[in-house]
Design an enzyme around this catalytic site. Structure first.
Site, mmCIF file in Angstrom:
data_model
loop_
_atom_site.group_PDB
_atom_site.id
_atom_site.type_symbol
_atom_site.label_atom_id
_atom_site.label_comp_id
_atom_site.label_asym_id
_atom_site.label_seq_id
_atom_site.Cartn_x
_atom_site.Cartn_y
_atom_site.Cartn_z
ATOM 1 N N LYS A 124 17.809 81.910 28.697
ATOM 2 C CA LYS A 124 17.378 80.809 29.191
ATOM 3 C C LYS A 124 16.945 79.828 27.683
ATOM 4 O O LYS A 124 15.791 80.414 28.720
ATOM 5 C CB LYS A 124 18.065 79.845 29.981
ATOM 6 N N TRP A 148 25.558 76.544 31.690
ATOM 7 C CA TRP A 148 25.790 74.518 32.533
ATOM 8 C C TRP A 148 25.241 74.308 32.805
ATOM 9 O O TRP A 148 25.069 72.996 33.768
ATOM 10 C CB TRP A 148 27.296 75.379 33.850
ATOM 11 N N HIS A 149 23.987 74.762 32.139
ATOM 12 C CA HIS A 149 22.948 73.583 32.517
ATOM 13 C C HIS A 149 22.393 72.428 31.273
ATOM 14 O O HIS A 149 21.732 71.791 31.454
ATOM 15 C CB HIS A 149 21.612 74.096 32.234
ATOM 16 N N TYR A 150 23.742 71.557 30.843
ATOM 17 C CA TYR A 150 23.576 70.383 29.883
ATOM 18 C C TYR A 150 23.191 69.023 30.739
ATOM 19 O O TYR A 150 22.917 68.793 32.027
ATOM 20 C CB TYR A 150 25.341 70.643 29.034
#
Length: 591
Positions: free
Chosen positions: A424, A525-527
């Protein structure tokens, strides 16, 4: 455990039924009747039966829009002193087995129905994604990893470090556990240390360079404990929680110099419209906690946002602010699949490598082998949830997913044995935005993240791919992949057919790796972003230009905290709740 041969189908079916029965028993016995533990949670349609519209006694000191990762701890905290209404568009998580158990992590994400705990969307970049639609928010659909933000992040945010260090443990004591480390996670840990991602920092919540084991919100039975459980700390006499309450807009009084929030209009599960009123007492506020997509979306639907865009949809402009919905970012995720010569235990993220290259290394394993969920499904990176990691983003379509799902039935089961190494990008510089598509709050807005539009993000991805390659080739992974070259080639070929990406062949070629990064990018899914400090809100989270309105959630972040943000978002809900109470009550807050 799996059986092969003529009796395999019957045996594995019986085993699956036994596991499901045991999990259901744990689910029911572990929670008891959730209605007894959380008597203040009701369906939205019952609102009129316990509230009298316009009656001062039945107005609320705080109305929180969104019962998610920040909204639940915030509501619990504020309710200790004041009357609070929490409205959530989704349902309850407590008896939902797809939400509650780690082995079903991927099923909620694969469920695209209107009642799913996750709402599917595709960014304009072509990357498939999800947003939570359930009480407890993203803590109900994520991989469960719990780790704090580093001291520099806290300092940069301007937060009170003493209160931060009191707020994290408040969360941890209620829902966080130390994981039982799975074999795959042990191999990743040892491999990270072998290739120099050191020192080993042991089990810790802290954000420190090197390799560590973090916390988890899954207990030793594999049962999830979400932010919704933090509501157990609320004052049940001062809190009302409405589920299946979809906010249409925030209502404003625009007769003064500045617009003033006065209430919230929402629809219940039957489509009936209700209005909840904010108390006229000084200090009462509406707090939007609907997440990085939901919060800017609700502000725009309520008339706060870029004037030209609002007028295009005939929305009455309450406040012209061009920054609402801007500065959106999603941390790009790229993965490589390591096929194994035997089944591996299911695991989600437990071990993390915090590198000095601007990337985080994590791992998951074993989801392709689960006979009692979606068969031949890779979990974190799989077609069922749109993570088509061998198809370039613009070519990822619903049709492509369906074609893969049909074709994979003919792929040998061995192709799904193994696990992923994940990288990431820590602090992406690429930025995007959200904009309206319709005025229906149930519809997703248009979302753009512009993955890898900044060259530094691309360089970091290339560095991360090279780190993952070293891990996959380390001696600790040979325990999983020990087999002759012919067998290994067979496994690799099957994995390609199963639509799972592998180590690119030309890792010495930077240009080739850059293309690999672009073609295989998916989401973790870390927006975040869309209501950032200094542009949409003040440092105290009050919305600029209006009275009695705040935003408290991940939409206010310029950077995602730590390796995984849920710990800090929950902490922020508690932290801001205490700050608000102290601000309003002084020493009488008692916190």
């Amino acid at each position: 455990m799996a059986v092969v041969g003529p009796l395999s189908v019957i045996f594995n079916l019986l085993l699956s039924l036994l596991v499901c029965h045991l999990h259901f028993t744990i689910l029911i016995q572990g929670e008891g009747r959730w209605e007894d533990k959380y008597p203040f949670i009701r369906e939205a349609s019952t609102f009129s039966s316990f509230s009298d519209f316009g009656n001062y006694k039945n107005s609320y000191d705080y109305i929180i829009v969104g019962g998610g990762t920040a909204g639940c701890p915030l509501a619990a905290t504020l309710s200790t002193k004041f009357r609070v209404l929490l409205v959530e568009r989704g349902g309850v998580p407590f008896t939902n087995a797809n939400v509650s158990f780690m082995q079903n992590f991927h099923i909620s994400l694969a469920d695209t129905s209107s009642t799913s705990a996750s709402q599917f969307f595709v960014s304009t970049d072509g990357v498939f994604n999800s947003r939570a639609r359930i009480l407890g928010g993203a803590t109900c659909i994520n991989a469960g990893f719990y780790t704090r933000a580093g001291p520099s992040y806290i300092e940069k945010a301007g937060w009170d470090s003493k209160l931060v260090n009191e707020s994290y443990p408040w969360v941890e004591k209620q829902i966080v556990q130390r994981p039982n480390l799975a074999p795959w996670q042990e191999a990743v840990r040892e491999s990270l240390l072998e290739i120099g991602i050191s020192p080993f920092n042991g089990f810790t919540y802290d954000h420190i360079y090197g390799t560590k084991v973090g916390g988890t919100i899954f207990d030793h039975y594999g049962r999830r404990h979400s932010a919704a459980e933090l509501l157990a700390s609320a004052n049940p006499n001062k809190l009302d929680v409405l589920v299946h309450a979809t906010v249409q807009k925030i209502d404003f009084d625009t007769s003064g110099k500045k617009p003033r929030a006065v209430g919230v209009i929402f629809k219940d599960e039957n489509g009936k419209v209700h209005k909840a009123f904010l108390s006229t007492r000084k200090g009462s506020e509406i707090i939007v906690s609907s997440g990085a997509i939901g919060s800017p979306h609700i502000l725009m639907l309520s008339g706060i946002g870029p004037k030209a865009e609002l007028e295009k949809f005939n929305i009455t402009v309450v406040l012209d602010n061009k920054f609402v919905g801007q500065g959106m970012s999603d941390n790009p995720l790229n993965t490589i699949f390591v096929p194994t010569n035997r089944p591996v235990e299911q695991s989600l993220i437990q071990t993390v490598g915090i590198t000095k290259k601007g990337v985080y290394i994590e791992a998951s394993s074993g989801f392709g082998q689960s006979g009692d969920s979606i068969s031949c499904h890779h979990g974190v990176a799989s077609a069922e949830i749109g993570q088509l990691s061998t198809i370039p983003p613009k070519q990822r379509t619903v049709e492509a997913i369906e074609a893969y799902r049909r074709s994979k039935k003919n792929i040998p089961h061995e192709a799904f044995r193994g696990g992923f190494i994940l990288e990431k990008i820590a602090l992406p510089l690429s930025r995007g935005n959200i904009s309206l598509v319709t005025t229906n709050p149930d519809d997703n807005p248009s979302i753009t993240f512009n993955y890898f539009s900044h060259p530094r993000d691309l360089k970091r991805c290339v560095d991360g791919i090279r780190i993952m390659e070293k891990i996959a080739k380390s001696k600790h992974f040979t325990n999983f992949t020990q087999c002759n070259k012919e067998t290994l080639d067979r496994l690799l070929n099957m994995s390609v057919q199963a639509n799972v990406n592998l180590i690119p062949k030309h890792t010495h070629n930077t240009e080739s790796l850059e293309q690999f990064c672009k073609d295989t990018v998916i989401t973790i899914w870390h927006y975040h972003g869309g209501c950032q400090v200094g542009k949409v809100i003040a440092p105290d989270h009050k919305v600029l230009g209006v009275h009695r309105l705040r935003v408290i959630d991940g939409s206010t972040f310029k950077e995602s905290p730590g390796t995984n943000p849920q710990a800090t978002v929950m902490m922020m809900g508690r932290y801001m709740g205490v700050k608000i109470l102290r601000e309003r009550l002084g020493k009488a807050a008692g916190l």
